[in-house]
Design an enzyme around this catalytic site. Structure first.
Site, PDB file in Angstrom:
ATOM      1  N   ASP A   1     -20.907 -74.404 -41.873  1.00 48.63           N
ATOM      2  CA  ASP A   1     -22.132 -73.595 -41.884  1.00 48.63           C
ATOM      3  C   ASP A   1     -22.666 -73.397 -40.467  1.00 48.63           C
ATOM      4  O   ASP A   1     -22.944 -72.265 -40.047  1.00 48.63           O
ATOM      5  CB  ASP A   1     -23.224 -74.265 -42.741  1.00 48.63           C
ATOM      6  CG  ASP A   1     -22.921 -74.206 -44.223  1.00 48.63           C
ATOM      7  OD1 ASP A   1     -21.773 -73.893 -44.581  1.00 48.63           O
ATOM      8  OD2 ASP A   1     -23.833 -74.489 -45.029  1.00 48.63           O
TER       9      ASP A   1
ATOM     10  N   GLY B   1     -26.995 -72.208 -50.731  1.00 52.66           N
ATOM     11  CA  GLY B   1     -25.619 -71.917 -50.322  1.00 52.66           C
ATOM     12  C   GLY B   1     -25.523 -70.861 -49.236  1.00 52.66           C
ATOM     13  O   GLY B   1     -24.427 -70.488 -48.829  1.00 52.66           O
TER      14      GLY B   1
HETATM   15  C1  MEV Z   1     -21.571 -75.677 -47.978  1.00 52.52           C
HETATM   16  O1  MEV Z   1     -21.974 -74.389 -47.527  1.00 52.52           O
HETATM   17  C2  MEV Z   1     -20.087 -75.796 -47.977  1.00 52.52           C
HETATM   18  C3  MEV Z   1     -19.524 -77.137 -48.480  1.00 52.52           C
HETATM   19  O2  MEV Z   1     -18.101 -77.030 -48.359  1.00 52.52           O
HETATM   20  C4  MEV Z   1     -20.035 -78.287 -47.662  1.00 52.52           C
HETATM   21  C5  MEV Z   1     -19.512 -78.320 -46.233  1.00 52.52           C
HETATM   22  O3  MEV Z   1     -18.498 -77.717 -45.940  1.00 52.52           O
HETATM   23  O4  MEV Z   1     -20.149 -79.015 -45.422  1.00 52.52           O
HETATM   24  C6  MEV Z   1     -19.853 -77.361 -49.932  1.00 52.52           C
END
Ligand code: MEV
Length: 310
Positions: free
Chosen positions: A147, A100
């Site tokens: 991201d 994450g």
């Molecule tokens: C991943 O860091 C964030 C999510 O919302 C996926 C995305 O936005 O591509 C889970």
């Protein structure tokens, strides 16, 4: 020799709903980073060294779907290069994979910057962001692009898919503690599962995504006006909605609870979920105590970071 670095990131509010067109807030985390070095080599081919993932290989021997191979080939394609030069590419990262914190996007950004500069045609931020987004599609399937955007620009971002990049102002700096469950969890799966839930009951999940949009707007206002303690209850609400979306996990919930009972003002998972990292909002004086409580509750690592204008 040419080098480039890219930071990690955390999503403060709005993950998953952002894939479905709602806004999200994310910030770079400079305590963790990817560092890339590129040298000309006397050995033919492009030799990749990524000691952290035990990768030592020549590019053309890697599967076509390999993320690093895709990033490098995309740079050659965008520069219109047909013959590949002989290079040694070293990638070192302190960002845990599938946690994450944006490790895939950070590798893509740092490699794209270092390689295009080394070849004498440094790409603009916009071009780097577009190429990193292509690489994200390999990791995530249907990424929102948040991201690669926060990592390319290395600024706090208020992000809406397919819209021009907006940054936000931090009215008064605040501190968060990041706790790592140590469990790697591919974002592709949690994003895919949320999509299945949405397909099965669009009305219900559109309502949930709209609730998250309200939380994100309230959080942005609180951050910009310097009223950051208001973020605590908003984090708790956002976490509860992420639990409903089935993207939390017992380990994440345990760390969120440990943070709250040791003095955090609010806490939530951050990123794709099912593992990876959570964040807790703290008064500066409680940061160490909360970090220790996270470790005692099973966190493999914790980072104390200040969110401020860059
Ligand atoms: C991943 O860091 C964030 C999510 O919302 C996926 C995305 O936005 O591509 C889970």
């Amino acid at each position: 020799m040419t080098s480039a670095s890219a930071p990690g990131k955390v999503i403060l509010f709005g993950e998953h709903a952002v894939v479905h067109g709602r806004p999200a807030l994310a910030v770079p985390v400079t305590q963790v980073h990817v560092d890339v070095e590129i040298r000309d080599s006397s050995r033919a081919g492009i030799w990749l060294h990524a000691p952290g993932i035990y990768l030592h290989a020549e590019l053309s021997k890697l599967p076509r779907t390999n993320a690093l191979r895709t990033v490098i080939e995309n740079v050659f394609r965008s520069l219109g290069m047909v013959a590949a030069p002989s290079l040694k590419v070293t990638v070192k990262s302190s960002i845990p994979v599938a946690s994450g914190l944006g490790s895939g996007a950070a590798v893509a950004v740092a490699v794209t910057r270092a390689l295009s500069s080394h070849l004498g045609y440094p790409l603009s931020d916009e071009q780097v962001n577009a190429l990193a987004f292509e690489a994200e599609k390999l990791h995530h399937g249907t990424p929102s692009g948040i991201d690669n955007t926060v990592i390319t620009y290395s600024r706090p971002v208020y992000f809406i898919k397919n819209q021009p990049i907006e940054t936000f102002n931090v009215g008064s700096p605040f501190t968060i503690v990041i706790g790592d469950t140590g469990i790697s969890a591919p974002t592709r799966e949690s994003v895919g599962d949320v999509r299945k839930l949405w397909e099965a009951d669009k009305a219900k999940w559109e309502t949930v995504f709209n609730q998250i949009r309200e939380i994100v707007q309230a959080a942005k206002n609180a951050i910009e006006s310097g009223k950051w303690p208001k973020l605590g209850p908003l984090m708790d609400e956002n976490h509860a909605l992420l639990q409903q979306m089935t993207v939390s996990s017992p380990e994440l919930d345990r760390l969120v609870l440990a943070a709250k009972t040791s003095g955090a003002i609010g806490a939530k998972l951050s990123g794709g979920g099912r593992g990876g990292n959570m964040i807790a909002l703290v008064h500066d004086s409680d940061a160490e105590k909360v970090a220790d409580a996270l470790k005692a509750a099973g966190a493999k690592n914790s980072i104390i970071t200040k969110i401020e204008n860059i």
